[in-house]
Design a protein around this motif. Structure first.
Motif, PDB file in Angstrom:
ATOM      1  N   ILE A 156       0.859  -1.188   0.000  1.00 52.57           N
ATOM      2  CA  ILE A 156       0.000   0.000   0.000  1.00 52.57           C
ATOM      3  C   ILE A 156       0.894   1.235   0.000  1.00 52.57           C
ATOM      4  N   ILE A 157       0.772   2.082  -1.031  1.00 47.19           N
ATOM      5  CA  ILE A 157       1.592   3.291  -1.091  1.00 47.19           C
ATOM      6  C   ILE A 157       0.779   4.540  -0.772  1.00 47.19           C
ATOM      7  N   HIS A 158      -0.536   4.409  -0.802  1.00 47.07           N
ATOM      8  CA  HIS A 158      -1.383   5.555  -0.433  1.00 47.07           C
ATOM      9  C   HIS A 158      -2.767   5.049  -0.074  1.00 47.07           C
ATOM     10  N   CYS A 159      -3.410   5.744   0.857  1.00 47.20           N
ATOM     11  CA  CYS A 159      -4.788   5.438   1.211  1.00 47.20           C
ATOM     12  C   CYS A 159      -5.449   6.708   1.723  1.00 47.20           C
ATOM     13  N   ASN A 160      -6.763   6.747   1.710  1.00 46.36           N
ATOM     14  CA  ASN A 160      -7.462   7.960   2.120  1.00 46.36           C
ATOM     15  C   ASN A 160      -8.006   7.845   3.543  1.00 46.36           C
ATOM     16  N   LEU A 161      -8.615   8.934   3.996  1.00 43.54           N
ATOM     17  CA  LEU A 161      -9.118   8.995   5.367  1.00 43.54           C
ATOM     18  C   LEU A 161     -10.212   7.967   5.609  1.00 43.54           C
ATOM     19  N   GLU A 162     -11.038   7.719   4.588  1.00 45.10           N
ATOM     20  CA  GLU A 162     -12.142   6.761   4.764  1.00 45.10           C
ATOM     21  C   GLU A 162     -11.617   5.357   5.010  1.00 45.10           C
ATOM     22  N   THR A 163     -10.377   5.082   4.558  1.00 43.82           N
ATOM     23  CA  THR A 163      -9.762   3.789   4.852  1.00 43.82           C
ATOM     24  C   THR A 163      -9.585   3.621   6.361  1.00 43.82           C
ATOM     25  N   GLU A 164      -9.185   4.705   7.026  1.00 43.27           N
ATOM     26  CA  GLU A 164      -9.057   4.666   8.486  1.00 43.27           C
ATOM     27  C   GLU A 164     -10.398   4.367   9.133  1.00 43.27           C
ATOM     28  N   ASN A 165     -11.453   5.050   8.638  1.00 42.86           N
ATOM     29  CA  ASN A 165     -12.788   4.864   9.210  1.00 42.86           C
ATOM     30  C   ASN A 165     -13.310   3.447   8.981  1.00 42.86           C
ATOM     31  N   THR A 166     -12.962   2.859   7.839  1.00 41.40           N
ATOM     32  CA  THR A 166     -13.466   1.528   7.488  1.00 41.40           C
ATOM     33  C   THR A 166     -12.734   0.424   8.237  1.00 41.40           C
ATOM     34  N   PHE A 167     -11.400   0.539   8.317  1.00 39.23           N
ATOM     35  CA  PHE A 167     -10.598  -0.562   8.861  1.00 39.23           C
ATOM     36  C   PHE A 167     -10.002  -0.284  10.245  1.00 39.23           C
ATOM     37  N   GLY A 168     -10.051   0.972  10.693  1.00 40.75           N
ATOM     38  CA  GLY A 168      -9.551   1.265  12.024  1.00 40.75           C
ATOM     39  C   GLY A 168      -8.051   1.455  12.116  1.00 40.75           C
ATOM     40  N   TYR A 169      -7.344   1.386  10.994  1.00 41.88           N
ATOM     41  CA  TYR A 169      -5.897   1.606  10.986  1.00 41.88           C
ATOM     42  C   TYR A 169      -5.598   3.071  10.670  1.00 41.88           C
ATOM     43  N   PRO A 170      -4.727   3.741  11.433  1.00 37.95           N
ATOM     44  CA  PRO A 170      -4.234   5.058  11.000  1.00 37.95           C
ATOM     45  C   PRO A 170      -3.478   4.894   9.680  1.00 37.95           C
ATOM     46  N   LYS A 171      -3.490   5.934   8.855  1.00 34.24           N
ATOM     47  CA  LYS A 171      -2.845   5.852   7.543  1.00 34.24           C
ATOM     48  C   LYS A 171      -1.373   5.460   7.663  1.00 34.24           C
ATOM     49  N   GLU A 172      -0.704   5.990   8.701  1.00 29.00           N
ATOM     50  CA  GLU A 172       0.736   5.706   8.839  1.00 29.00           C
ATOM     51  C   GLU A 172       1.006   4.209   9.032  1.00 29.00           C
ATOM     52  N   GLU A 173       0.043   3.494   9.617  1.00 26.49           N
ATOM     53  CA  GLU A 173       0.235   2.059   9.855  1.00 26.49           C
ATOM     54  C   GLU A 173       0.001   1.231   8.594  1.00 26.49           C
ATOM     55  N   LEU A 174      -0.702   1.798   7.629  1.00 31.59           N
ATOM     56  CA  LEU A 174      -1.010   1.051   6.405  1.00 31.59           C
ATOM     57  C   LEU A 174       0.028   1.278   5.306  1.00 31.59           C
ATOM     58  N   ILE A 175       0.591   2.498   5.251  1.00 27.74           N
ATOM     59  CA  ILE A 175       1.547   2.809   4.190  1.00 27.74           C
ATOM     60  C   ILE A 175       2.749   1.861   4.276  1.00 27.74           C
ATOM     61  N   ASN A 176       3.110   1.300   3.099  1.00 28.46           N
ATOM     62  CA  ASN A 176       4.229   0.353   2.938  1.00 28.46           C
ATOM     63  C   ASN A 176       3.947  -1.022   3.544  1.00 28.46           C
ATOM     64  N   GLN A 177       2.708  -1.237   3.989  1.00 28.65           N
ATOM     65  CA  GLN A 177       2.323  -2.569   4.462  1.00 28.65           C
ATOM     66  C   GLN A 177       1.703  -3.363   3.305  1.00 28.65           C
ATOM     67  N   SER A 178       1.779  -4.684   3.400  1.00 33.96           N
ATOM     68  CA  SER A 178       1.145  -5.522   2.392  1.00 33.96           C
ATOM     69  C   SER A 178      -0.367  -5.400   2.492  1.00 33.96           C
ATOM     70  N   VAL A 179      -1.031  -5.381   1.344  1.00 29.80           N
ATOM     71  CA  VAL A 179      -2.485  -5.284   1.338  1.00 29.80           C
ATOM     72  C   VAL A 179      -3.115  -6.508   1.991  1.00 29.80           C
ATOM     73  N   GLU A 180      -2.331  -7.589   2.124  1.00 34.30           N
ATOM     74  CA  GLU A 180      -2.833  -8.791   2.792  1.00 34.30           C
ATOM     75  C   GLU A 180      -3.177  -8.543   4.252  1.00 34.30           C
ATOM     76  N   LEU A 181      -2.685  -7.435   4.790  1.00 33.49           N
ATOM     77  CA  LEU A 181      -3.014  -7.075   6.168  1.00 33.49           C
ATOM     78  C   LEU A 181      -4.525  -6.944   6.349  1.00 33.49           C
TER      79      LEU A 181
END
Length: 329
Positions: A156-181
């Protein structure tokens, strides 16, 4: 006798440079400059630059403060480079200015060399690209659904604010993580192969439209989602955008409606049989009354008729009650 004039190779090198170059003494006097600088100054201000001139007289009022700061930095022995928009006579061009200290053969400070490079096309392209990227980011951020941008390795190289609302992860925790998370553990086995296959044959795809698929939130809760995939290329690099819609409530609501419809049909089917019996009795008794019976028999018929009507009313009340229970669930 043939007169041989010495060739100033250094000046030839300067004049063949596409940059505007001037060498100034520590008192700002012009020691040397190339043709590009002379023509640029003349085109901008109409002034003619000559050896020995005070270069400060050719610096525009808007650039004087920056010029002096850079010059003093170079005099102290430091090289410095900046990008600046030069404007004069309604003409604006981006330049890269580089000032470097210049020394003689004995390593004594001779002065400062100013090199101005026209980067207008490159800079305006960078600005246009930056504006496009900002518009793209604003578009993503304003979207009502979670959006991920994933590279060919599934990161994951970018995500929006609604991603945080949907999955509960802050954006910083998702960036550079595998989408398999965001994929439930039991489904991760072939997910990397699916990503690899998608990049080999990219096409618009919707997952979860006809068959429900799941994703997992940070707290471990699984949700039902619909995912739309699209590929795009930036700077010869392939990416995939994933628009993720949480359809958990919608699916559960649809399932509830289907269940209610089924239960109502069952109620109607069962009660229709139960209603027919008292209704048939009533119709039969009415026919008997209309045929002209004796008074004693008529009283008995009215008694049966009243019972059948009471039974029918009870059945109808039971239907209303069951229907209300089914719809409230």
């Amino acid at each position: 006798m043939i007169s041989i004039h010495p060739v100033n190779y250094a000046q030839m090198v300067l004049d063949n440079s596409t940059d505007a170059i001037v060498l100034m003494g520590t008192n700002y006097s012009v020691l040397a400059f190339n043709q590009n600088l002379g023509m640029t100054i003349q085109a901008y201000s109409g002034k003619i630059l000559k050896i020995g001139d005070d270069y400060r007289n050719f610096v525009t009022s808007s650039d004087k403060e920056v010029f002096f700061d850079l010059f003093q930095t170079a005099v102290r022995g430091e090289s410095v480079t900046i990008e600046r928009l030069a404007s004069l006579n309604q003409i604006s061009i981006w330049y890269e200015y580089k000032m470097t200290p210049t020394y003689d053969k004995d390593k004594n400070l001779l002065g400062v060399c100013l090199r101005a490079k026209n980067i207008d096309s490159k800079k305006k392209m960078e600005i246009a690209l930056s504006e496009s990227e900002q518009k793209f980011r604003n578009l993503i951020e304003s979207a009502p659904n979670a959006i991920l941008i994933v590279d060919s390795k599934g990161k994951i190289i970018h995500c929006n604010l609604e991603t945080e609302n949907t999955f509960g992860y802050p954006k910083e925790e998702l960036i550079n993580q595998s989408v398999e998370l965001l994929v439930p553990f039991q489904h991760r086995g072939g997910h990397d192969r699916m990503i690899e296959g998608y990049f080999q044959s990219p096409r618009p795809m919707r997952i979860g439209k006809d068959q429900v698929t799941t994703a997992v939130k940070k707290d471990g809760t699984e949700i039902l989602v619909e995912v739309s995939l699209n590929s795009f290329v930036v700077n010869q690099t392939n990416y995939v955008s994933a628009i993720i819609v949480d359809i958990t409530e919608k699916v559960l609501a649809d399932q509830k409606i289907k269940k209610q419809i089924y239960e109502l049909k069952e109620i109607a089917r069962i009660q229709s049989h139960e209603i027919r019996s008292p209704l048939s009795n009533i119709l039969g008794l009415v026919n008997l009354l209309e045929s002209g019976m004796q008074e004693e028999t008529t009283k008995e018929i009215y008694s049966h008729l009243r019972k059948s009507a009471t039974d029918l009313d009870a059945f109808i009340c039971d239907i209303v009650k069951r229907t209300a229970i089914s719809l409230s669930q």
